[in-house]
Design an enzyme around this catalytic site. Structure first.
Site, PDB file in Angstrom:
ATOM      1  N   LYS A   1       0.839  -1.208   0.000  1.00 42.04           N
ATOM      2  CA  LYS A   1       0.000   0.000   0.000  1.00 42.04           C
ATOM      3  C   LYS A   1       0.870   1.253   0.000  1.00 42.04           C
ATOM      4  O   LYS A   1       0.626   2.190  -0.758  1.00 42.04           O
ATOM      5  CB  LYS A   1      -0.931  -0.013   1.232  1.00 42.04           C
ATOM      6  CG  LYS A   1      -2.038  -1.054   1.104  1.00 42.04           C
ATOM      7  CD  LYS A   1      -2.795  -1.289   2.404  1.00 42.04           C
ATOM      8  CE  LYS A   1      -3.754  -2.474   2.236  1.00 42.04           C
ATOM      9  NZ  LYS A   1      -4.472  -2.833   3.446  1.00 42.04           N
TER      10      LYS A   1
ATOM     11  N   GLN B   1      -4.677  -1.576   9.681  1.00 43.86           N
ATOM     12  CA  GLN B   1      -4.550  -2.893   9.038  1.00 43.86           C
ATOM     13  C   GLN B   1      -5.142  -3.981   9.945  1.00 43.86           C
ATOM     14  O   GLN B   1      -4.776  -4.081  11.121  1.00 43.86           O
ATOM     15  CB  GLN B   1      -3.065  -3.186   8.744  1.00 43.86           C
ATOM     16  CG  GLN B   1      -2.824  -4.456   7.979  1.00 43.86           C
ATOM     17  CD  GLN B   1      -3.381  -4.417   6.552  1.00 43.86           C
ATOM     18  OE1 GLN B   1      -3.267  -3.418   5.850  1.00 43.86           O
ATOM     19  NE2 GLN B   1      -4.008  -5.499   6.133  1.00 43.86           N
TER      20      GLN B   1
ATOM     21  N   ASP C   1     -11.070   2.662   4.095  1.00 37.19           N
ATOM     22  CA  ASP C   1     -11.379   1.234   3.965  1.00 37.19           C
ATOM     23  C   ASP C   1     -12.891   1.002   3.899  1.00 37.19           C
ATOM     24  O   ASP C   1     -13.342  -0.088   3.533  1.00 37.19           O
ATOM     25  CB  ASP C   1     -10.808   0.453   5.166  1.00 37.19           C
ATOM     26  CG  ASP C   1      -9.534  -0.299   4.801  1.00 37.19           C
ATOM     27  OD1 ASP C   1      -9.280  -0.488   3.591  1.00 37.19           O
ATOM     28  OD2 ASP C   1      -8.802  -0.708   5.722  1.00 37.19           O
TER      29      ASP C   1
END
Ligand code: NAP
Length: 302
Positions: free
Chosen positions: A65, A109, A132
């Site tokens: 990422k 994460q 997200d």
């Protein structure tokens, strides 16, 4: 006589392998010009990534990422914590990032170590920086069909289908997997596009009776060879989200690729299918967040 409308894919051929890497590269090219436009307004899109613990897969995902951000000119910052990190410390960091105008997107994460309450963490991220798309506000937006942050993996699948001009309206879609991050949002997004959607999960009895009906089959269960050729309708579009590492070290999806390919009109490979799209959609969500923030600031200053 076959009738294909001008914009639709020809789904009468077999075994076309969808090149997710190439599609992601095309999308990233267009994202570069959006970053350039923001920079002309003195705005650098910024993404903050929080990683807790030493899960090797998570470390690889975070590295990818951050590298992808750098390639596009997105500023990224990484916050690493040990497995025994204290949840209040992470919550405080998120509050700081929420207040930081240079950060447009915040990502924690997953998975987090077991002593964390994941809901608390995700709910602390500002809904306007939730790239997200896991904050309940954005999940609610998804349910009513107007979320601003579609979760990255199912969003990537929608983009793949659009890129391949696969008609969705009125089609039978079967989603195998009902997780909050892939299966459920996938089903909602395709329902929003007027597909008839069925969701299967681990307790579904006789999976094949459902999968065989699918014009579009999306598989996100995390089991190699869960989907065999007899379970797939001839001419189906098969999207394999699964990522499984075999004892040999080989990376495979959930679909018996070689056999299913002979029956499917389109099929995504693993690796190189959905995976590259997921990170690309994270970049897109971050840029969109920066654009929205900038547009809002402009309209306030008028
Ligand atoms: P997850 O949270 O473990 O969810 C798996 C889902 O599959 C659950 O809903 C489970 O049912 C269902 N399932 C398990 N076994 C099944 C079976 N035998 N038949 C039917 N359904 C079954 O996993 P996830 O996070 O959604 O991820 C799924 C897969 O996609 C994993 O391999 C993951 O690595 C991969 N993934 C890939 C990407 C990418 O970018 N390519 C992104 C995210 C995830 P229950 O709900 O009944 O338990």
């Amino acid at each position: 006589m076959k009738h294909i409308t001008h914009n639709d894919a020809d789904l009468t051929a077999f075994g076309k392998i969808v090149d997710g890497k190439a599609i992601a590269a095309t999308i990233r090219q267009s994202l570069k010009s959006r970053v350039k436009k923001l920079k002309e307004q003195n705005v650098i899109p910024g993404l903050a990534v929080i990683l807790v613990g030493d899960n090797p897969a998570s470390a690889v995902y975070v590295r990818n990422k951050l590298r992808s951000c750098a390639e596009l000119g997105i500023a990224s910052s990484k916050f690493l914590f040990p497995t025994d990190a204290s949840p209040p410390d992470i919550l405080r960091l998120i509050e700081d990032l929420n207040a930081n105008p240079e950060v447009h997107g915040i990502l924690v994460q997953l998975p987090l170590p077991p002593h964390f309450n994941v809901t608390d963490i995700l709910e602390t991220i500002s809904a306007s920086k939730d790239v997200d798309g896991f904050h309940l506000y954005n999940v609610g937006g998804l349910v009513v069909g107007n979320t601003v942050f579609p979760p990255c993996t199912p969003y990537g699948v929608v983009k793949l289908l659009e890129h391949e001009r696969v008609p969705i309206e009125g089609k039978n879609v079967v989603v195998v997997g009902a997780s909050n991050i892939v299966g459920k949002p996938m089903a909602l997004m395709l329902m929003q596009k007027d597909a008839t959607v069925c969701i299967c999960h681990a307790k579904t009895r006789d999976l094949a009776q459902f999968t065989i009906l699918a014009d579009i089959l999306v598989v996100a269960a995390g089991y190699p060879k869960l989907i065999l050729a007899p379970m797939v309708k001839t001419g189906a579009v098969v999207i394999d989200v699964g990522i499984n590492r075999l004892p040999t070290g080989q990376l495979v999806g959930d679909v018996d690729f070689e056999e299913v390919r002979k029956k499917a009109a389109l099929i995504t490979p693993v690796p190189g299918g959905v995976g590259p799209m997921t990170v690309t959609m994270l970049l897109e969500n971050t840029i969109s967040a920066a654009e929205r923030k900038t547009a809002k600031a402009d309209s306030i200053s008028i």
